[in-house]
Motif scaffolding. Structure first.
Motif, mmCIF file in Angstrom:
data_model
loop_
_atom_site.group_PDB
_atom_site.id
_atom_site.type_symbol
_atom_site.label_atom_id
_atom_site.label_comp_id
_atom_site.label_asym_id
_atom_site.label_seq_id
_atom_site.Cartn_x
_atom_site.Cartn_y
_atom_site.Cartn_z
ATOM 1 N N UNK A 203 -18.031 52.801 7.025
ATOM 2 C CA UNK A 203 -17.534 54.152 7.289
ATOM 3 C C UNK A 203 -17.958 54.614 8.684
ATOM 4 N N UNK A 204 -19.166 54.250 9.086
ATOM 5 C CA UNK A 204 -19.643 54.593 10.429
ATOM 6 C C UNK A 204 -18.787 53.902 11.495
ATOM 7 N N UNK A 205 -18.361 52.677 11.208
ATOM 8 C CA UNK A 205 -17.464 51.973 12.127
ATOM 9 C C UNK A 205 -16.142 52.720 12.257
ATOM 10 N N UNK A 206 -15.697 53.289 11.140
ATOM 11 C CA UNK A 206 -14.468 54.070 11.167
ATOM 12 C C UNK A 206 -14.605 55.298 12.051
ATOM 13 N N UNK A 207 -15.770 55.920 11.990
ATOM 14 C CA UNK A 207 -16.036 57.097 12.825
ATOM 15 C C UNK A 207 -16.072 56.704 14.294
ATOM 16 N N UNK A 208 -16.758 55.594 14.577
ATOM 17 C CA UNK A 208 -16.876 55.109 15.961
ATOM 18 C C UNK A 208 -15.503 54.780 16.542
ATOM 19 N N UNK A 212 -9.409 55.635 13.626
ATOM 20 C CA UNK A 212 -8.328 54.643 13.496
ATOM 21 C C UNK A 212 -8.685 53.587 12.453
ATOM 22 N N UNK A 213 -9.952 53.205 12.421
ATOM 23 C CA UNK A 213 -10.381 52.183 11.472
ATOM 24 C C UNK A 213 -10.191 52.581 10.027
ATOM 25 N N UNK A 214 -10.145 53.877 9.766
ATOM 26 C CA UNK A 214 -9.987 54.334 8.390
ATOM 27 C C UNK A 214 -8.615 53.993 7.806
ATOM 28 N N UNK A 215 -7.677 53.637 8.674
ATOM 29 C CA UNK A 215 -6.374 53.197 8.171
ATOM 30 C C UNK A 215 -6.542 51.975 7.277
ATOM 31 N N UNK A 216 -7.515 51.122 7.603
ATOM 32 C CA UNK A 216 -7.807 49.932 6.802
ATOM 33 C C UNK A 216 -8.982 50.156 5.858
ATOM 34 N N UNK A 217 -9.943 50.954 6.304
ATOM 35 C CA UNK A 217 -11.159 51.172 5.507
ATOM 36 C C UNK A 217 -10.852 51.949 4.227
#
Length: 240
Positions: A203-208, A212-217
């Protein structure tokens, strides 16, 4: 019966999503866009006066209900994917068509239970307001805050499966659905809590990634929770 580990559940989720991320990503974008559009329209239409405040609370309630129904539909889409069934965007509106009052009542019950769990903290606030000059009042307030936190956590874990249970049993009474969720979670609360905490890093990677990463996360996390539910009802063992 031996339950699967978090890593095994995540592996199942990745296996289901591999090569099929397009549909859940599209459904997630559509769901978010629909909720944001409704909330935006509400903010534009509601007048900025005293009466508007009352109307605003009412429309916020409507938006929350709409959001809950749509998010439950998203779970239905993922559940179909996990079971190898045909999944489509129209799955998002399944809760709107099948006993939507049950989804709403379940959400209302959760809200009321959350308020009930907050009563110790509210009592602590009252004590602090009356005896704010005493150090003991602050200590009591903090202790009651901790009590409320753990009550809410326990309640959230106990009833974490209600909407997935609804999807499998839409005509079952809300009371029975909540009872079944609590029964399923006996001995599995810590396992589920650990599963949720294990997503903190990604989730932190998604924030970083600026979101955009949350599209997959988001599909990955949600699918893993679906696999946890399937494991609870011993569905995985029936695949062999």
């Amino acid at each position: 019966m031996i339950k699967e580990t978090s890593n095994q559940l995540k592996a199942r989720a990745r296996g289901t999503l591999l090569g099929h991320y397009g549909l859940p990503i599209g459904a997630s974008i559509l769901t978010t866009a629909a909720i944001m559009t409704l909330e935006g329209l509400i903010s534009l239409v509601v007048p900025k006066n005293t009466a508007g405040v009352l109307i605003s609370y009412l429309t916020m309630l409507i938006a929350a209900i709409f959001s809950t129904l749509l998010q439950t539909g998203y779970q239905y889409l993922l559940l179909n994917m996990a079971r190898g069934k045909k999944a489509e965007l129209k799955d998002l509106i399944y809760p709107f068509q099948t006993m939507p009052d049950h989804v709403i009542l379940l959400a209302v019950r959760l809200f009321l239970l959350t308020l009930a769990c907050m009563l110790p903290f509210l009592g602590g606030l009252i004590i602090f307001a009356l005896f704010y000059q005493l150090l003991i009042s602050r200590i009591i307030m903090v202790l009651l805050l901790i009590v409320s936190f753990f009550l809410i956590l326990r309640m959230t874990l106990d009833y974490s499966q209600i909407f997935l249970l609804y999807l499998d049993n839409p005509y079952l009474s809300c009371r029975e659905i909540m009872y079944q969720s609590k029964n399923l979670m006996k001995g599995n609360r810590i396992r589920y809590f650990y599963l949720l905490v294990s997503f903190v890093g990604i989730a932190l990677l998604g924030v970083v990634s600026l979101g955009i990463g949350f599209l997959w996360i988001t599909p990955y996390m949600s699918m893993t929770e679906v696999e946890f539910y399937r494991d609870l009802i011993n569905e995985h063992s029936q695949e062999f």
